[in-house]
Motif scaffolding. Sequence first.
Motif, PDB file in Angstrom:
ATOM      1  N   ILE A 162       0.862  -1.182   0.000  1.00 12.95           N
ATOM      2  CA  ILE A 162       0.000   0.000   0.000  1.00 12.95           C
ATOM      3  C   ILE A 162       0.898   1.231   0.000  1.00 12.95           C
ATOM      4  CG2 ILE A 162      -1.845   1.252   1.191  1.00 12.95           C
ATOM      5  CD1 ILE A 162      -2.647  -1.605   0.428  1.00 12.95           C
ATOM      6  N   GLU A 163       0.675   2.137  -0.931  1.00 13.01           N
ATOM      7  CA  GLU A 163       1.463   3.368  -0.989  1.00 13.01           C
ATOM      8  C   GLU A 163       0.522   4.566  -1.074  1.00 13.01           C
ATOM      9  OE1 GLU A 163       5.319   5.163  -1.025  1.00 13.01           O
ATOM     10  OE2 GLU A 163       4.837   3.020  -0.971  1.00 13.01           O
ATOM     11  N   VAL A 164       0.617   5.455  -0.071  1.00 11.39           N
ATOM     12  CA  VAL A 164      -0.144   6.705  -0.102  1.00 11.39           C
ATOM     13  C   VAL A 164       0.832   7.802  -0.512  1.00 11.39           C
ATOM     14  CG1 VAL A 164      -1.568   8.329   1.190  1.00 11.39           C
ATOM     15  CG2 VAL A 164      -1.722   5.883   1.682  1.00 11.39           C
ATOM     16  N   LEU A 165       0.636   8.317  -1.712  1.00 10.73           N
ATOM     17  CA  LEU A 165       1.566   9.280  -2.301  1.00 10.73           C
ATOM     18  C   LEU A 165       1.115  10.715  -2.035  1.00 10.73           C
ATOM     19  CD1 LEU A 165       1.660   7.393  -5.684  1.00 10.73           C
ATOM     20  CD2 LEU A 165       3.624   7.582  -4.176  1.00 10.73           C
ATOM     21  N   SER A 166       2.085  11.610  -1.874  1.00  8.63           N
ATOM     22  CA  SER A 166       1.739  13.029  -1.722  1.00  8.63           C
ATOM     23  C   SER A 166       1.261  13.612  -3.042  1.00  8.63           C
ATOM     24  CB  SER A 166       2.946  13.823  -1.212  1.00  8.63           C
ATOM     25  OG  SER A 166       4.034  13.696  -2.105  1.00  8.63           O
ATOM     26  N   GLU A 167       1.784  13.081  -4.144  1.00  9.65           N
ATOM     27  CA  GLU A 167       1.363  13.463  -5.494  1.00  9.65           C
ATOM     28  C   GLU A 167       1.436  12.218  -6.373  1.00  9.65           C
ATOM     29  OE1 GLU A 167       0.013  15.850  -6.968  1.00  9.65           O
ATOM     30  OE2 GLU A 167       0.345  17.672  -5.795  1.00  9.65           O
ATOM     31  N   LYS A 168       0.763  12.268  -7.507  1.00 10.86           N
ATOM     32  CA  LYS A 168       0.831  11.151  -8.450  1.00 10.86           C
ATOM     33  C   LYS A 168       1.326  11.674  -9.790  1.00 10.86           C
ATOM     34  CE  LYS A 168      -2.443   7.881  -7.941  1.00 10.86           C
ATOM     35  NZ  LYS A 168      -3.797   7.304  -7.818  1.00 10.86           N
ATOM     36  N   LYS A 169       2.610  12.000  -9.798  1.00  9.97           N
ATOM     37  CA  LYS A 169       3.264  12.486 -11.006  1.00  9.97           C
ATOM     38  C   LYS A 169       4.315  11.466 -11.435  1.00  9.97           C
ATOM     39  CE  LYS A 169       2.380  17.339  -9.870  1.00  9.97           C
ATOM     40  NZ  LYS A 169       2.953  18.655  -9.573  1.00  9.97           N
ATOM     41  N   GLU A 170       4.946  11.723 -12.570  1.00 12.77           N
ATOM     42  CA  GLU A 170       5.905  10.757 -13.113  1.00 12.77           C
ATOM     43  C   GLU A 170       6.993  10.403 -12.108  1.00 12.77           C
ATOM     44  OE1 GLU A 170       7.306  12.226 -16.895  1.00 12.77           O
ATOM     45  OE2 GLU A 170       5.273  12.852 -17.431  1.00 12.77           O
ATOM     46  N   ASP A 171       7.545  11.408 -11.451  1.00  9.69           N
ATOM     47  CA  ASP A 171       8.606  11.186 -10.452  1.00  9.69           C
ATOM     48  C   ASP A 171       8.149  10.278  -9.330  1.00  9.69           C
ATOM     49  OD1 ASP A 171      10.842  12.318 -11.348  1.00  9.69           O
ATOM     50  OD2 ASP A 171      10.905  13.988  -9.926  1.00  9.69           O
ATOM     51  N   ASN A 172       6.930  10.523  -8.831  1.00 10.17           N
ATOM     52  CA  ASN A 172       6.408   9.720  -7.722  1.00 10.17           C
ATOM     53  C   ASN A 172       6.258   8.258  -8.116  1.00 10.17           C
ATOM     54  OD1 ASN A 172       4.784  12.565  -7.776  1.00 10.17           O
ATOM     55  ND2 ASN A 172       5.481  12.090  -5.716  1.00 10.17           N
ATOM     56  N   TYR A 173       5.723   8.033  -9.318  1.00 10.57           N
ATOM     57  CA  TYR A 173       5.564   6.658  -9.777  1.00 10.57           C
ATOM     58  C   TYR A 173       6.912   5.995 -10.038  1.00 10.57           C
ATOM     59  CZ  TYR A 173       0.480   7.031 -10.413  1.00 10.57           C
ATOM     60  OH  TYR A 173      -0.873   7.161 -10.208  1.00 10.57           O
TER      61      TYR A 173
END
Length: 232
Positions: A149-160
Amino acid sequence: MPDYKDIKVIGFDADDTLWVNETFFRDAEAEFAQMLSQFETPNKIEQELFKMEIKNLPLYGYGVKGFVLSMVEMAIDLSNGTVSNEIMTKILDIGKRMLNEPVELLDGVEEVLEALSKKYKLIVATKGDLLDQERKLEKSNLLKYFHHIEVLSEKKEDNYSKLLKHLEIQPQHFLMIGNSLKSDVLPLINIGAKAVHVPFHTTWQFETVHNSPLSKTEFLTLKSLSDLKNYL
């Protein structure tokens, strides 16, 4: 149509992909706008609240708590600091109610996860408040299907890219499924992964993409998660 033969790991967005979420925000916005209609028209209040949310995103991130703080700030601004304690209490109550809403799974979600988990490694990659998302996952009874489970601060290319690197997943082996073109489809295609778009009936305007740079052949759009069984 995209080729999914090399997929080994499937990521799922949570809100409005696995369960209902945006509906609660729309209802809360309407309630808030009516509550403060002595100061401005409801339509204008909703427009100004959206602007406040976007302004506050870098500070508060996504989720109910940031939304409530934006409502509080909006109420103070609209009333020139005269908003009553009663209205402030009602705003806080809206937030508490949202955090305690039951988790309503979308059609076919559990059946799809159960079937896919036998063939693929499944993960959740979502935005929002960590505590709230953990609570919803616990209530959903879906945790047993997911390896991570990953809760991301943003869902942009870098985050992925960072997430896939951390989990030692090659982009060509990863498929993301979600309701947002902006967050769940475009960044994945851009880093060499695959994506499936499953639109929800209502989308937060911040997530709206008016002119997608992708052709419809680069990703699949489905009416329901249940339709995945025809492609995977």
